[in-house]
Design an enzyme around this catalytic site. Structure first.
Site, PDB file in Angstrom:
ATOM      1  CG  HIS A 185      -5.374  -0.014  -1.704  1.00 32.05           C
ATOM      2  ND1 HIS A 185      -5.741  -1.079  -0.915  1.00 32.05           N
ATOM      3  CD2 HIS A 185      -4.449   0.682  -0.982  1.00 32.05           C
ATOM      4  CE1 HIS A 185      -5.076  -1.036   0.240  1.00 32.05           C
ATOM      5  NE2 HIS A 185      -4.284   0.017   0.218  1.00 32.05           N
ATOM      6  CB  SER A 230      -0.942  -0.067   1.208  1.00 37.31           C
ATOM      7  OG  SER A 230      -1.893   0.957   1.162  1.00 37.31           O
ATOM      8  CD  GLU A 283     -12.589   3.180 -13.557  1.00 38.54           C
ATOM      9  OE1 GLU A 283     -12.385   3.155 -12.330  1.00 38.54           O
ATOM     10  OE2 GLU A 283     -11.972   2.490 -14.384  1.00 38.54           O
TER      11      GLU A 283
END
Lengths: 300, 300
Positions: B177, B135, B153
């Site tokens: 992520h 992460s 997006e």
């Protein structure tokens, strides 16, 4: 730990804060031509940052010719495809000096960084060519480049935006039009978030001349502000957008013309004995300004 | 022009997209311990990114011990002063593997980058120690690090924010992520603005294992998305805040586990003949998934 700024054998960098004198004494542009070899100078003007065309490149061509350069060429690739072509890279390979105009540093780095032309520029610098830039062209010298941001004296979250620059100067972020556009806040935010990077704010008609051994000399009319966040505390990692950010313990250096600064050790250097014609005048000016300030203080 | 990613002789980097399996097969963490020397591994857990204390470091200490590491130590400097002390740097100097926890990558880089500990980490990597991060710890491996940003997006202006990372991986920005938090837009914006940098988006419980010669191998459950903006066109330099940004011509690679990618040449590599125990299962799984997709397509 000092910034990684020393590159022995490389060329000098000239980072100008924009609006440099082009018609009067031309101290800064004159120094640039001198560093490029004077009457043997082969100068390339790189204008990709600018939305202006020949109006701007023609002006610089005339000025550099008047200042005695042997040869001046202009390049203005607008796309990465153009920057990958052989021609522009070859021009830079033959140059003893490359000068990058103002405009938009993100346009410049987006077109040039990581292309054949970008590699030729890094090679030219490594083999000793002087590379200068004004305004956007100064910021683009950095590896970590300020891309844009807002004005203000204090750091606020998201006040400044960073992108990858041309990589000629690792270890320092160069900002420009520094006093004129109130950019202290954004430079403080940048070094708070990236304390491995030294912040360098250059005023208009002022230059930070950086030698290969990492010595910065101030040239021109204004101040170069160096902001060292190595030992600063900050909460920048957890502050929400637009909120003020804590930056406590930054070491700040406001450097008038003629002063020199060691970027590696992050310390002011002693003044040279023979400092050149401009310095005594500047010292008289400072004494002149000091008197009214002292009077104001006495009357409080 | 290829990214500057090859560093022969240096250690392997393991960039994990967060939420890696700690209780089941532990494929990724097992590989990390194996790369660190297995039963001779001396692992340091660096937890500066995290706001959690011993709860988190204790968990990783237990997992790495169960996976056979000879020795596991935890470090959690909270200030640059602590990161300048001799102790933490010495721990890293003795380590064969350094693992950086999740949390906030800006907190990690702001505490460590440019300090004695940061230098020890770079040295450890150069002499062959494996450096991994999950992460925030994965993003901090980059020289140009994504600091924070929003989901979406499509790329929009100021969707992502960059700062200077720990500098173990030059030439690439690592996001994490990736699928789970919808980070395609911000990675596209980052490479549009900084086309010299390759974008690497790592899903949860997935790792990009990067060898010193610049080969990325995908490990774990999800996909590693590589975004190459070298030849992209973009108007990012002139778009106002929050407006959509043109990014046309980006080359995108969605890489399932077992695939390998050459970061220098920016091309997919042939699959290895002997791929290890997990691969045949994965291939069966993909064939299983492919059937319903083909049926859906046929029914349109």
């Amino acid at each position: 730990m000092p910034a990684d700024v020393a590159r022995p054998g490389a060329g000098v960098l000239v980072a100008i804060g924009g609006a440099e004198d082009k018609l009067g004494d031309r101290t800064i542009l004159g120094r640039f031509v001198q560093l490029a070899g004077g009457d043997r100078a082969r100068v390339v003007v790189l204008a990709s940052a600018s939305s202006l065309g020949e109006e701007l490149t023609g002006l610089y061509e005339r000025v550099f010719a008047e200042l005695g350069a042997a040869e001046v060429r202009s390049l203005r690739p607008r796309t990465r495809e153009e920057a990958e072509a052989a021609g522009p890279a070859e021009e830079v390979t033959r140059a003893t000096g490359v000068f990058m105009t103002g405009g938009n540093q993100l346009r410049l780095s987006m077109v040039v960084a990581g292309t054949r032309l970008g590699a030729a520029l890094l090679d030219a610098h490594r083999r000793g060519a002087v590379v200068g830039g004004t305004s956007a062209g100064a910021s683009a010298l950095s590896a970590h480049m300020v891309a844009f941001g807002g004005p203000g004296e204090v750091p606020k979250q998201r006040l400044a935006h960073m992108a990858a620059g041309l990589g000629l100067l690792p270890g320092a972020v160069i900002d420009q039009h520094f006093t004129q556009r109130g950019r202290m806040g954004r430079l403080l935010l940048l070094v708070a978030e990236s304390p491995s990077q030294l912040g360098i704010g250059v005023d208009e008609d002022t230059a930070a001349v950086i030698t290969p051994d990492g010595v910065l000399e101030v040239l021109g009319k204004g101040t170069v502000t160096v902001v060292d966040g190595t030992r600063a505390q900050s909460d920048a990692f957890e502050v929400r957008a637009r909120r003020p950010v804590l930056v406590s313990g930054v070491v700040l250096h406001a450097l008038p013309p003629g002063y020199r600064f060691d970027l590696g050790a992050r310390v002011l250097l002693p003044r040279l004995q023979a400092i050149g014609a401009g310095a005594p005048e500047r010292r008289r000016l400072r004494r002149g300004r000091r008197t009214p300030a002292a009077e104001r203080e006495a009357s409080r």
